[in-house]
Design an enzyme around this catalytic site. Structure first.
Site, mmCIF file in Angstrom:
data_model
loop_
_atom_site.group_PDB
_atom_site.id
_atom_site.type_symbol
_atom_site.label_atom_id
_atom_site.label_comp_id
_atom_site.label_asym_id
_atom_site.label_seq_id
_atom_site.Cartn_x
_atom_site.Cartn_y
_atom_site.Cartn_z
ATOM 1 N N LYS A 53 0.843 -1.207 0.000
ATOM 2 C CA LYS A 53 0.000 0.000 0.000
ATOM 3 C C LYS A 53 0.878 1.257 0.000
ATOM 4 O O LYS A 53 0.605 2.217 -0.716
ATOM 5 C CB LYS A 53 -0.934 -0.010 1.228
ATOM 6 N N GLN A 97 -4.587 -1.289 9.651
ATOM 7 C CA GLN A 97 -4.540 -2.626 9.060
ATOM 8 C C GLN A 97 -5.146 -3.651 10.020
ATOM 9 O O GLN A 97 -4.830 -3.671 11.207
ATOM 10 C CB GLN A 97 -3.080 -2.994 8.726
ATOM 11 N N ASP A 120 -11.051 2.899 4.212
ATOM 12 C CA ASP A 120 -11.490 1.505 4.167
ATOM 13 C C ASP A 120 -13.011 1.392 4.017
ATOM 14 O O ASP A 120 -13.525 0.307 3.761
ATOM 15 C CB ASP A 120 -11.116 0.814 5.491
HETATM 16 N N1 GUN Z 1 -6.740 -6.692 6.179
HETATM 17 C C1 GUN Z 1 -7.088 -7.441 5.105
HETATM 18 N N2 GUN Z 1 -7.831 -6.718 4.248
HETATM 19 C C2 GUN Z 1 -7.946 -5.496 4.781
HETATM 20 C C3 GUN Z 1 -8.583 -4.298 4.348
HETATM 21 O O1 GUN Z 1 -9.219 -4.208 3.293
HETATM 22 N N3 GUN Z 1 -8.472 -3.231 5.179
HETATM 23 C C4 GUN Z 1 -7.791 -3.297 6.360
HETATM 24 N N4 GUN Z 1 -7.752 -2.208 7.104
HETATM 25 N N5 GUN Z 1 -7.188 -4.383 6.784
HETATM 26 C C5 GUN Z 1 -7.270 -5.466 5.995
#
Ligand code: GUN
Length: 299
Positions: A53, A97, A120
């Site tokens: 990311k 995350q 998100d």
């Molecule tokens: N962990 C796995 N997928 C995601 C996601 O889309 N967002 C977040 N914040 N954590 C994740």
């Protein structure tokens, strides 16, 4: 044989739009979109996702920041960091995350993020906007938003008369995916582990979306001939044919048999996966444009 959707190519075109919007914002306002990712603990999969990311955010011309906190971080410390990021006007998007270490209350943390910075799309405000059909006012959960781009490219924006089945009812994917399909006029069934005769329900689907986390569960005889099949699963399975101890990634759909029945299908890897990060970048530039008073691009 079904047409295979190239998720990498579609994601690349989303990223091109993000880069243009990011550049325009910097020229007009002198500000780069700011994305801050918070990682607590040392889960290796999460470290990999967060690094990807960050790399993509830099490539898009963003101010990319990462806060890495030890696994023993307390709820109060994490909440204090979220408050600080909420108040920082150079931060337009915040992503914590998941999963968080077990002693932390994830929901309290997610709900503490300002909805306009919740890239998100998990806050109740953003989930509620989607549930009430407001697709332009909030921020959409990234993976369903990416899957929906495939659906729109295949069927257009109006899914009137089409039956859609989503297997999975999580807040992160199944529920927002069903809401998006409904907002585009599909007739939607949200199936899950307690659904009776899942194969028969799936056979009714013009658009079948699988997000269960069970390798190759969806078989050819679950697929309506000519259907669009979107595979959201990412499962690592043993692959002894590649050598001892080797593994490979497969989706929730038995691809080789289903591609003979479907008319459009997404592969794993290279389908929905690349779209998740692309839509996170899209959400960040959208959030930045709104916070700086310019018109966000359309995705
Ligand atoms: N962990 C796995 N997928 C995601 C996601 O889309 N967002 C977040 N914040 N954590 C994740």
């Amino acid at each position: 044989m079904a047409t295979r959707i190239d998720g990498k190519a579609v994601a690349a075109s989303v990223i091109d739009t993000v880069k243009e919007a990011s550049k325009a914002l910097e020229q007009e306002k002198g500000v780069k979109p700011g994305l801050t990712v918070v990682l607590v603990g040392e889960d290796p999969a999460s470290q990999t996702y967060v690094a990807a990311k960050g790399r993509m955010a830099k490539e898009c011309g963003f101010n990319s920041e990462q806060h890495t906190l030890p696994a023993e971080t307390t709820q109060e410390e994490l909440m204090a960091l979220v408050d600080k990021l909420n108040a920082d006007t150079s931060v337009h998007g915040i992503l914590v995350q998941l999963p968080l270490p077990k002693h932390l209350d994830s929901d309290a943390v997610i709900q503490a993020i300002l909805p306009e910075k919740d890239v998100d799309g998990l806050s109740v405000v953003n989930a509620g906007k989607l549930a009430t059909g407001d697709l332009d006012g909030g921020l959409l959960s990234c993976t369903p938003a990416g899957a929906m781009i495939f659906v729109r490219q295949t069927h257009g924006n109006d899914l009137s008369g089409l039956n859609a089945v989503v297997i999975g009812r999580s807040n992160l994917f199944g529920k927002p995916m069903s809401a998006l399909l409904l907002a585009h006029n599909a007739t939607v069934t949200t199936a899950h582990s307690r659904t009776k005769d899942l194969p028969a329900i799936c056979r009714n689907a013009d658009i079948l979306v699988a997000a269960v986390g069970r390798p190759q569960m969806v078989k050819a005889d679950w697929v309506k001939p000519g259907a669009t099949v979107i595979d959201v699963g990412i499962n690592r399975i043993d692959a002894p044919e590649r050598g001892e101890g080797k593994t490979r990634l497969v989706g929730d759909v038995a691809y080789d048999e289903c591609e003979k029945v479907a008319s459009v299908i997404t592969p794993v890897p290279g389908g929905v996966g690349p779209m998740t990060i692309a839509m996170l970048m899209a959400n960040t530039v959208t959030a930045a444009c709104r916070q700086l008073g310019t018109k966000p691009p359309k995705f």
